[in-house]
Motif scaffolding. Structure first.
Motif, mmCIF file in Angstrom:
data_model
loop_
_atom_site.group_PDB
_atom_site.id
_atom_site.type_symbol
_atom_site.label_atom_id
_atom_site.label_comp_id
_atom_site.label_asym_id
_atom_site.label_seq_id
_atom_site.Cartn_x
_atom_site.Cartn_y
_atom_site.Cartn_z
ATOM 1 N N LEU A 266 0.814 -1.209 0.000
ATOM 2 C CA LEU A 266 0.000 0.000 0.000
ATOM 3 C C LEU A 266 0.850 1.263 0.000
ATOM 4 O O LEU A 266 0.438 2.290 -0.564
ATOM 5 C CB LEU A 266 -0.933 0.006 1.214
ATOM 6 C CG LEU A 266 -2.041 -1.047 1.226
ATOM 7 C CD1 LEU A 266 -2.871 -0.916 2.488
ATOM 8 C CD2 LEU A 266 -2.923 -0.922 -0.007
ATOM 9 N N GLU A 267 2.013 1.215 0.625
ATOM 10 C CA GLU A 267 2.832 2.431 0.718
ATOM 11 C C GLU A 267 3.259 2.906 -0.657
ATOM 12 O O GLU A 267 3.311 4.106 -0.924
ATOM 13 C CB GLU A 267 4.066 2.163 1.587
ATOM 14 C CG GLU A 267 4.897 3.405 1.838
ATOM 15 C CD GLU A 267 5.968 3.179 2.876
ATOM 16 O OE1 GLU A 267 6.711 4.127 3.172
ATOM 17 O OE2 GLU A 267 6.070 2.048 3.398
ATOM 18 N N LEU A 275 -1.219 6.743 4.736
ATOM 19 C CA LEU A 275 -1.233 7.857 5.690
ATOM 20 C C LEU A 275 -2.437 7.750 6.621
ATOM 21 O O LEU A 275 -2.315 7.950 7.838
ATOM 22 C CB LEU A 275 -1.260 9.179 4.926
ATOM 23 C CG LEU A 275 -1.303 10.457 5.780
ATOM 24 C CD1 LEU A 275 -0.073 10.535 6.670
ATOM 25 C CD2 LEU A 275 -1.406 11.689 4.884
ATOM 26 N N VAL A 276 -3.598 7.416 6.071
ATOM 27 C CA VAL A 276 -4.802 7.252 6.904
ATOM 28 C C VAL A 276 -4.595 6.136 7.919
ATOM 29 O O VAL A 276 -4.934 6.273 9.109
ATOM 30 C CB VAL A 276 -6.026 6.967 6.015
ATOM 31 C CG1 VAL A 276 -7.230 6.590 6.866
ATOM 32 C CG2 VAL A 276 -6.350 8.189 5.162
ATOM 33 N N LEU A 277 -4.024 5.021 7.478
ATOM 34 C CA LEU A 277 -3.788 3.897 8.387
ATOM 35 C C LEU A 277 -2.819 4.283 9.503
ATOM 36 O O LEU A 277 -2.989 3.871 10.654
ATOM 37 C CB LEU A 277 -3.247 2.706 7.609
ATOM 38 C CG LEU A 277 -4.245 1.968 6.715
ATOM 39 C CD1 LEU A 277 -3.542 0.871 5.921
ATOM 40 C CD2 LEU A 277 -5.363 1.365 7.552
ATOM 41 N N ARG A 278 -1.815 5.066 9.182
ATOM 42 C CA ARG A 278 -0.853 5.484 10.206
ATOM 43 C C ARG A 278 -1.522 6.373 11.252
ATOM 44 O O ARG A 278 -1.241 6.240 12.453
ATOM 45 C CB ARG A 278 0.320 6.211 9.547
ATOM 46 C CG ARG A 278 1.267 5.283 8.802
ATOM 47 C CD ARG A 278 2.370 6.055 8.105
ATOM 48 N NE ARG A 278 3.295 5.156 7.427
ATOM 49 C CZ ARG A 278 4.251 5.554 6.605
ATOM 50 N NH1 ARG A 278 4.417 6.858 6.361
ATOM 51 N NH2 ARG A 278 5.048 4.670 6.026
ATOM 52 N N SER A 283 -3.542 6.645 16.765
ATOM 53 C CA SER A 283 -4.627 6.943 17.701
ATOM 54 C C SER A 283 -4.966 5.729 18.553
ATOM 55 O O SER A 283 -5.176 5.847 19.769
ATOM 56 C CB SER A 283 -5.866 7.402 16.921
ATOM 57 O OG SER A 283 -5.575 8.529 16.121
ATOM 58 N N ALA A 284 -5.008 4.545 17.932
ATOM 59 C CA ALA A 284 -5.307 3.326 18.691
ATOM 60 C C ALA A 284 -4.215 3.035 19.716
ATOM 61 O O ALA A 284 -4.501 2.623 20.846
ATOM 62 C CB ALA A 284 -5.468 2.144 17.736
ATOM 63 N N LEU A 309 -12.343 0.672 11.521
ATOM 64 C CA LEU A 309 -12.000 1.547 10.406
ATOM 65 C C LEU A 309 -10.744 1.074 9.694
ATOM 66 O O LEU A 309 -10.681 1.034 8.455
ATOM 67 C CB LEU A 309 -11.812 2.981 10.906
ATOM 68 C CG LEU A 309 -13.074 3.792 11.164
ATOM 69 C CD1 LEU A 309 -12.724 5.146 11.776
ATOM 70 C CD2 LEU A 309 -13.846 3.985 9.869
ATOM 71 N N MET A 310 -9.709 0.706 10.468
ATOM 72 C CA MET A 310 -8.470 0.246 9.853
ATOM 73 C C MET A 310 -8.688 -1.006 9.016
ATOM 74 O O MET A 310 -8.191 -1.138 7.892
ATOM 75 C CB MET A 310 -7.414 -0.012 10.935
ATOM 76 C CG MET A 310 -6.750 1.237 11.456
ATOM 77 S SD MET A 310 -5.346 0.885 12.543
ATOM 78 C CE MET A 310 -6.201 0.542 14.070
#
Length: 582
Positions: A266-267, A275-278, A283-284, A309-310
């Protein structure tokens, strides 16, 4: 890499079918779940009043009814629960009140005295027995419609408990099924993680290492949350505190998301998704640490939402790649879709918004093990494709595309190794260096395409005259170097003459033209202490001598003695002027 290999096209439909069958079986199990012996209704009293007031029923008007049959204390702490049984159950059925998935909860239970029953109004204490999947309260004397059980429950957040009344035989049977499935699931996760770790060490593919970490972290979380960690003293501390259980769950989630991101690349392909996953993963992780310091009920719900979400973000990327026929995405979808459905249900349980059927406690580890197996198979196919591509690239780097001979770098490496081996063993080593006579004239007169074909035919004819262990490499242009291990100079000269006759015995037929071709050859044997470049230089000098003497012949570079390292002695052939090597 090809869009989708034969393995993916063959296996993916069957794996998807298997996942669909598993989903159908799960839904069927939910719909056909055995009904309880009696229905129950719940009410909750927050706080810690004196047990005597609760058990005698003086505080019944302060209990607030709760919909459903699930005990779930948010925020964490201690409270009282009133359980009313609706229906009569005889003592012969040996009814048991089960608190399913009790995990780290502690409960004290009293069966309230029935109206008109002699005694002091306290009823009787009910003994709780922990089982692999529940806290079981024995009601062996039977129950009557309206019987009330008071529970003093101390529970951490994220620990919902379903309340059921079942016969003892059904409890034992459910325990056996639960233990069997969970043992198989945990054993499968551990074995697959060890296998992935071994594959990582064998092939050096980082994705296998990440897969091993993801599977091992899943096994650790299930062992901590299900109580199996108590079986080993080294891990028993993990399941004593639900905050630590929650932390192992977050670590397992992050490990799996990290593996999936690397697995789908994905990177490189979707940097915005990465970026969204990071952001979600960070946050988690922050919430997991905060949970250790100051646990709050909303943290469980927030972490569950982030986890969902992830997972959905990763699956959306896999769906897009799968529609494009990418092998990795197809296998990830086949393995993750059933697991994700169960995992989303588990996350809903932790947040208190829903409680799934009892079999989810052992279905989730089993589905994770199946998912790990499917992804391992897919990763193995990808690694085989990568190795095939790497082998092809290595072959292209080691062999000349026109002649099939070893490339310049490859023949140089083989020559250096052969020289070292000959010096160590004392065996003989000879080389033959040759090129095509008047080759520049062929290029100028007929063009480079004809010249290339001329090189190819000459290389084919000469290579077919060599032994299986001789080495044949293209040095550059029309120059060919032949290594003859365990071959003294006189035998090497015979080989060179054989190569010469293979070329001049008949003309070359190229594009309907008959072209006469000959080669000039130089032969040299490795001398004591001589280096590889010196040996080639002497063979090249002998080749020059053949050119000067009229071409289509073999010349020899001969030392006065091959065993005398004295610098005063040298070869009998002196390099010819470089005026004409064609």
């Amino acid at each position: 890499m090809p869009a989708a290999g034969p393995l993916a096209r063959l296996a993916a439909p069957w794996l998807l079918l298997l996942a669909g069958c598993g989903l159908v079986v799960g839904i069927a199990a939910l719909l056909t779940e055995e009904p309880p012996l009696a229905e129950v209704s719940l009410a909750y009293l927050e706080g810690d009043p004196l047990p005597v007031h609760v058990i005698r029923g003086t505080l019944d008007d302060r209990f607030e009814p709760v919909r459903g049959n699930v005990i779930h204390q948010l925020p964490p702490g201690q409270g009282w629960w009133r359980i009313r049984v609706h229906g009569d159950v005889p003592a012969e059925a040996r009814p048991q009140l089960q608190l399913l998935s009790a995990r780290a909860a502690h409960a004290l239970a009293w069966l309230a005295a029935r109206p008109g029953e002699p005694g002091d109004g306290f009823g009787r204490r009910v003994t709780g027995t922990p089982s692999p999947r529940a806290l079981v309260l024995a009601l062996d004397s039977g129950v009557q419609d309206g019987d009330t059980v008071y529970l003093q429950v101390r529970s951490p957040p994220g620990n919902p408990m379903r309340v059921r009344v079942d016969p003892l035989a059904a409890v034992h049977q459910a325990d056996l099924v639960h233990v069997g499935w969970r043992s198989a699931g945990l054993a499968g996760l551990v074995m697959l993680s060890v296998l992935a770790l071994g594959m990582w060490g064998a092939v050096g593919e980082m994705r296998f290492g990440l897969l091993a970490l993801a599977l091992a972290s899943q096994a650790l979380y299930f062992a901590a949350s299900g109580g199996e960690a108590h079986l080993w003293s080294a891990t028993a501390w993990l399941s004593r505190d639900m905050r630590l259980v929650h932390l192992t769950g977050v670590l397992a989630l992050l490990a799996n998301i990290g593996f999936a991101s690397r697995y789908l690349r994905l990177e490189a392909r979707r940097p915005r998704v990465t970026l969204v996953l990071r952001v979600l993963a960070t946050s988690a992780a922050v919430l997991a640490v905060a949970m250790l310091l100051a646990p709050r009920g909303w943290m469980i719900a927030a972490t569950s939402a982030l986890a969902a979400l992830m997972i959905l973000v990763v699956l959306s990327g896999a769906v897009v790649d799968g529609m494009r026929g990418r092998q990795a995405a197809l296998f990830l979808l086949a393995g993750w879709v059933p697991m994700t459905l169960l995992l989303l249900g588990h996350l809903a349980e932790l947040s208190g918004s829903w409680l799934g059927p009892p079999w989810m406690g052992h279905a989730l580890p089993a589905s994770c093990a199946l998912s790990g197996l499917v992804v391992t198979v897919g990763l193995g196919g990808i690694v085989r494709t990568l190795r095939r591509e790497r082998d092809d690239a290595s072959h292209r780097a080691s062999y000349d595309a026109l002649t099939g001979a070893l490339s310049r770098s490859a023949i140089e490496a083989r020559l250096a190794h052969a020289v070292r081996s000959a010096h160590v063993s004392g065996s003989s080593l000879s080389v033959v260096f040759f090129d095509i006579d008047h080759f520049k004239r062929v290029n100028d007169q007929y063009g480079h395409l004809v010249g290339d074909e001329c090189i190819r035919i000459v290389a084919l004819r000469t290579r077919n005259r060599l032994r299986t262990y001789d080495l044949f490499g293209r040095w550059g242009g029309d120059e060919i170097l032949v290594l003859l291990p365990d071959t003294p100079l006189d035998e090497a000269v015979g080989v060179a003459e054989n190569l010469r006759s293979a070329v001049n015995s008949r003309a070359l037929e190229i594009d309907g033209r008959m072209l006469a071709a000959t080669v000039s050859l130089g032969v040299a044997q490795l001398a004591y202490g001589e280096q590889a470049n010196e040996l080639v230089r002497r063979a090249d000098a002998a080749l020059y001598a053949s050119k000067q003497d009229g071409r289509d012949r073999v010349s020899i570079s001969r030392w006065a003695t091959l065993q005398d390292p004295s610098p005063s002695r040298g070869p009998t052939v002196v390099p010819a002027p470089a005026a004409d090597r064609s």
